[in-house]
Design a protein around this motif. Structure first.
Motif, PDB file in Angstrom:
ATOM      1  N   THR A 114      32.291-103.534 -17.073  1.00  0.00           N
ATOM      2  CA  THR A 114      31.601-102.501 -17.845  1.00  0.00           C
ATOM      3  C   THR A 114      32.603-101.607 -18.550  1.00  0.00           C
ATOM      4  OG1 THR A 114      31.540-100.972 -15.959  1.00  0.00           O
ATOM      5  CG2 THR A 114      29.694-102.520 -16.201  1.00  0.00           C
ATOM      6  N   TRP A 115      32.118-100.845 -19.520  1.00  0.00           N
ATOM      7  CA  TRP A 115      32.992 -99.947 -20.264  1.00  0.00           C
ATOM      8  C   TRP A 115      33.555 -98.848 -19.365  1.00  0.00           C
ATOM      9  CZ3 TRP A 115      31.815 -94.791 -20.419  1.00  0.00           C
ATOM     10  CH2 TRP A 115      30.501 -94.419 -20.093  1.00  0.00           C
ATOM     11  N   VAL A 116      32.818 -98.494 -18.301  1.00  0.00           N
ATOM     12  CA  VAL A 116      33.302 -97.472 -17.363  1.00  0.00           C
ATOM     13  C   VAL A 116      34.561 -97.960 -16.657  1.00  0.00           C
ATOM     14  CG1 VAL A 116      32.735 -96.149 -15.288  1.00  0.00           C
ATOM     15  CG2 VAL A 116      30.985 -96.543 -17.045  1.00  0.00           C
ATOM     16  N   GLU A 117      34.532 -99.238 -16.238  1.00  0.00           N
ATOM     17  CA  GLU A 117      35.710 -99.770 -15.558  1.00  0.00           C
ATOM     18  C   GLU A 117      36.887 -99.914 -16.512  1.00  0.00           C
ATOM     19  OE1 GLU A 117      37.047-103.447 -12.612  1.00  0.00           O
ATOM     20  OE2 GLU A 117      35.023-103.390 -13.459  1.00  0.00           O
ATOM     21  N   VAL A 118      36.628-100.275 -17.753  1.00  0.00           N
ATOM     22  CA  VAL A 118      37.701-100.376 -18.745  1.00  0.00           C
ATOM     23  C   VAL A 118      38.385 -99.022 -18.913  1.00  0.00           C
ATOM     24  CG1 VAL A 118      38.252-100.855 -21.150  1.00  0.00           C
ATOM     25  CG2 VAL A 118      36.603-102.298 -19.953  1.00  0.00           C
ATOM     26  N   ILE A 119      37.584 -97.965 -19.024  1.00  0.00           N
ATOM     27  CA  ILE A 119      38.149 -96.616 -19.155  1.00  0.00           C
ATOM     28  C   ILE A 119      38.946 -96.252 -17.915  1.00  0.00           C
ATOM     29  CG2 ILE A 119      37.557 -94.163 -19.305  1.00  0.00           C
ATOM     30  CD1 ILE A 119      35.231 -94.913 -21.093  1.00  0.00           C
ATOM     31  N   PHE A 120      38.429 -96.646 -16.762  1.00  0.00           N
ATOM     32  CA  PHE A 120      39.129 -96.344 -15.504  1.00  0.00           C
ATOM     33  C   PHE A 120      40.527 -96.943 -15.486  1.00  0.00           C
ATOM     34  CE2 PHE A 120      40.113 -97.635 -11.088  1.00  0.00           C
ATOM     35  CZ  PHE A 120      40.215 -96.371 -10.521  1.00  0.00           C
ATOM     36  N   TRP A 121      40.633 -98.209 -15.847  1.00  0.00           N
ATOM     37  CA  TRP A 121      41.949 -98.864 -15.819  1.00  0.00           C
ATOM     38  C   TRP A 121      42.834 -98.438 -16.992  1.00  0.00           C
ATOM     39  CZ3 TRP A 121      42.926-100.346 -11.284  1.00  0.00           C
ATOM     40  CH2 TRP A 121      41.989-100.995 -10.490  1.00  0.00           C
ATOM     41  N   LEU A 122      42.228 -97.834 -18.017  1.00  0.00           N
ATOM     42  CA  LEU A 122      43.010 -97.342 -19.153  1.00  0.00           C
ATOM     43  C   LEU A 122      43.570 -95.934 -18.931  1.00  0.00           C
ATOM     44  CD1 LEU A 122      40.986 -98.520 -22.294  1.00  0.00           C
ATOM     45  CD2 LEU A 122      43.304 -99.215 -21.666  1.00  0.00           C
ATOM     46  N   LEU A 123      43.188 -95.308 -17.847  1.00  0.00           N
ATOM     47  CA  LEU A 123      43.636 -93.930 -17.595  1.00  0.00           C
ATOM     48  C   LEU A 123      45.160 -93.769 -17.617  1.00  0.00           C
ATOM     49  CD1 LEU A 123      41.134 -92.668 -14.830  1.00  0.00           C
ATOM     50  CD2 LEU A 123      41.294 -91.948 -17.217  1.00  0.00           C
ATOM     51  N   PRO A 124      45.937 -94.673 -17.001  1.00  0.00           N
ATOM     52  CA  PRO A 124      47.404 -94.509 -17.068  1.00  0.00           C
ATOM     53  C   PRO A 124      47.950 -94.558 -18.492  1.00  0.00           C
ATOM     54  CG  PRO A 124      46.804 -96.003 -15.293  1.00  0.00           C
ATOM     55  CD  PRO A 124      45.561 -95.773 -16.081  1.00  0.00           C
ATOM     56  N   LEU A 125      47.426 -95.473 -19.322  1.00  0.00           N
ATOM     57  CA  LEU A 125      47.907 -95.551 -20.700  1.00  0.00           C
ATOM     58  C   LEU A 125      47.458 -94.339 -21.514  1.00  0.00           C
ATOM     59  CD1 LEU A 125      47.378 -99.347 -21.542  1.00  0.00           C
ATOM     60  CD2 LEU A 125      49.470 -98.170 -20.805  1.00  0.00           C
ATOM     61  N   MET A 126      46.263 -93.833 -21.224  1.00  0.00           N
ATOM     62  CA  MET A 126      45.796 -92.628 -21.896  1.00  0.00           C
ATOM     63  C   MET A 126      46.671 -91.433 -21.518  1.00  0.00           C
ATOM     64  SD  MET A 126      41.710 -93.315 -21.345  1.00  0.00           S
ATOM     65  CE  MET A 126      41.198 -91.688 -21.892  1.00  0.00           C
ATOM     66  N   MET A 127      47.087 -91.383 -20.264  1.00  0.00           N
ATOM     67  CA  MET A 127      47.990 -90.325 -19.812  1.00  0.00           C
ATOM     68  C   MET A 127      49.339 -90.429 -20.509  1.00  0.00           C
ATOM     69  SD  MET A 127      47.858 -87.768 -17.639  1.00  0.00           S
ATOM     70  CE  MET A 127      49.112 -86.508 -17.936  1.00  0.00           C
ATOM     71  N   LEU A 128      49.843 -91.642 -20.651  1.00  0.00           N
ATOM     72  CA  LEU A 128      51.114 -91.848 -21.349  1.00  0.00           C
ATOM     73  C   LEU A 128      51.010 -91.417 -22.808  1.00  0.00           C
ATOM     74  CD1 LEU A 128      54.005 -92.984 -21.479  1.00  0.00           C
ATOM     75  CD2 LEU A 128      53.005 -95.213 -22.018  1.00  0.00           C
ATOM     76  N   ALA A 129      49.907 -91.778 -23.472  1.00  0.00           N
ATOM     77  CA  ALA A 129      49.726 -91.392 -24.871  1.00  0.00           C
ATOM     78  C   ALA A 129      49.683 -89.881 -25.026  1.00  0.00           C
ATOM     79  CB  ALA A 129      48.442 -92.021 -25.410  1.00  0.00           C
ATOM     80  N   MET A 130      49.022 -89.194 -24.103  1.00  0.00           N
ATOM     81  CA  MET A 130      48.953 -87.733 -24.157  1.00  0.00           C
ATOM     82  C   MET A 130      50.332 -87.109 -23.969  1.00  0.00           C
ATOM     83  SD  MET A 130      46.266 -85.245 -22.194  1.00  0.00           S
ATOM     84  CE  MET A 130      46.707 -85.884 -20.574  1.00  0.00           C
ATOM     85  N   ASP A 131      51.114 -87.641 -23.037  1.00  0.00           N
ATOM     86  CA  ASP A 131      52.463 -87.125 -22.802  1.00  0.00           C
ATOM     87  C   ASP A 131      53.374 -87.376 -24.004  1.00  0.00           C
ATOM     88  OD1 ASP A 131      51.506 -86.412 -20.374  1.00  0.00           O
ATOM     89  OD2 ASP A 131      53.004 -87.483 -19.185  1.00  0.00           O
ATOM     90  N   LEU A 132      53.274 -88.573 -24.596  1.00  0.00           N
ATOM     91  CA  LEU A 132      54.112 -88.892 -25.747  1.00  0.00           C
ATOM     92  C   LEU A 132      53.773 -87.995 -26.936  1.00  0.00           C
ATOM     93  CD1 LEU A 132      54.247 -92.805 -25.653  1.00  0.00           C
ATOM     94  CD2 LEU A 132      55.990 -91.175 -24.896  1.00  0.00           C
TER      95      LEU A 132
END
Length: 211
Positions: free
Chosen positions: A167-185
């Motif tokens: 589901t899209w919820v699980e996709v977002i869940f596993w994307l959290l580390p990359l989203m965190m990296l993008a925010m930091d960059l």
């Protein structure tokens, strides 16, 4: 009589020139002090942003640790338990295989992201504890940390592509580390731009002074 007048005029011009030079020195000192104050305020602001980003990183790590416990206590170790999203009206379970490995990779990615932020911004634990900026400035992006974060954080999102039940919820869940990296960059880029502006301001001021 003319000689006395000339001497008085010469002394008067020297006094005026001395006053102008003194005023120029005072202006330069004020400019230097103002620039230092602005730099200090910018460093304090940067430290607040960096502390906030690290705190968010810790919170996201806590989410995956909670899910790790859910996976560990699940009946089938190879299948994921419910995703730790309490705001969802209907609980969502993970459909991707090897959730235990996915959690470890996600936590590793988040730790690499936090290390990248600290090493790039030259922040130490002492700076964070005392909330006192070291004024070292922002350095070059730490490529090893950022590449490691991308490598570990991309595994589970890629595995989601091969699961038709995900589901899209699980996709977002596993994307959290990359989203965190993008925010930091993004934050690192913005802080670097401000530091570059300060450097250009100093160069232009000294160039104008030398001219």
């Amino acid at each position: 009589m003319d000689t006395i007048t000339n001497r008085l005029g010469l002394q008067s011009s020297k006094v005026d020139e001395s006053r102008e030079n003194q005023a120029e020195i005072l202006d330069e000192q004020e400019q230097e002090q103002l620039l230092q104050d602005l730099r200090k305020q910018n460093e304090e602001s940067n430290l607040m942003i960096q502390s906030g980003l690290l705190f968010v990183g810790v919170l996201v790590c806590a989410i995956f640790i909670v899910y790790l416990y859910e996976v560990y206590t699940h009946e089938d170790f190879t299948k994921g338990g419910r995703l730790p999203f309490p705001f969802l009206s209907t609980p969502v379970s993970s459909q991707v295989g090897l959730p235990y490995l996915g959690v470890l990779l996600s936590i590793g990615s988040l730790l690499a992201t936090m290390a990248t932020l600290m090493l790039t911004c030259r922040v130490t634990f002492s700076d964070l504890v005392h909330m006192s900026p070291s004024q070292r400035g922002t350095g070059q992006l730490h490529l090893t940390g950022s590449i490691s974060s991308i490598a570990m954080g991309s595994v589970m999102p890629l595995l989601c592509l091969f699961s038709i039940k995900v589901t899209w919820v699980e996709v977002i869940f596993w994307l959290l580390p990359l989203m965190m990296l993008a925010m930091d960059l993004l934050a690192i880029y913005m802080m670097g731009q401000v530091n570059a502006d300060f450097t250009e301001l100093e160069k232009s001021r000294y160039k104008y002074k030398g001219a």
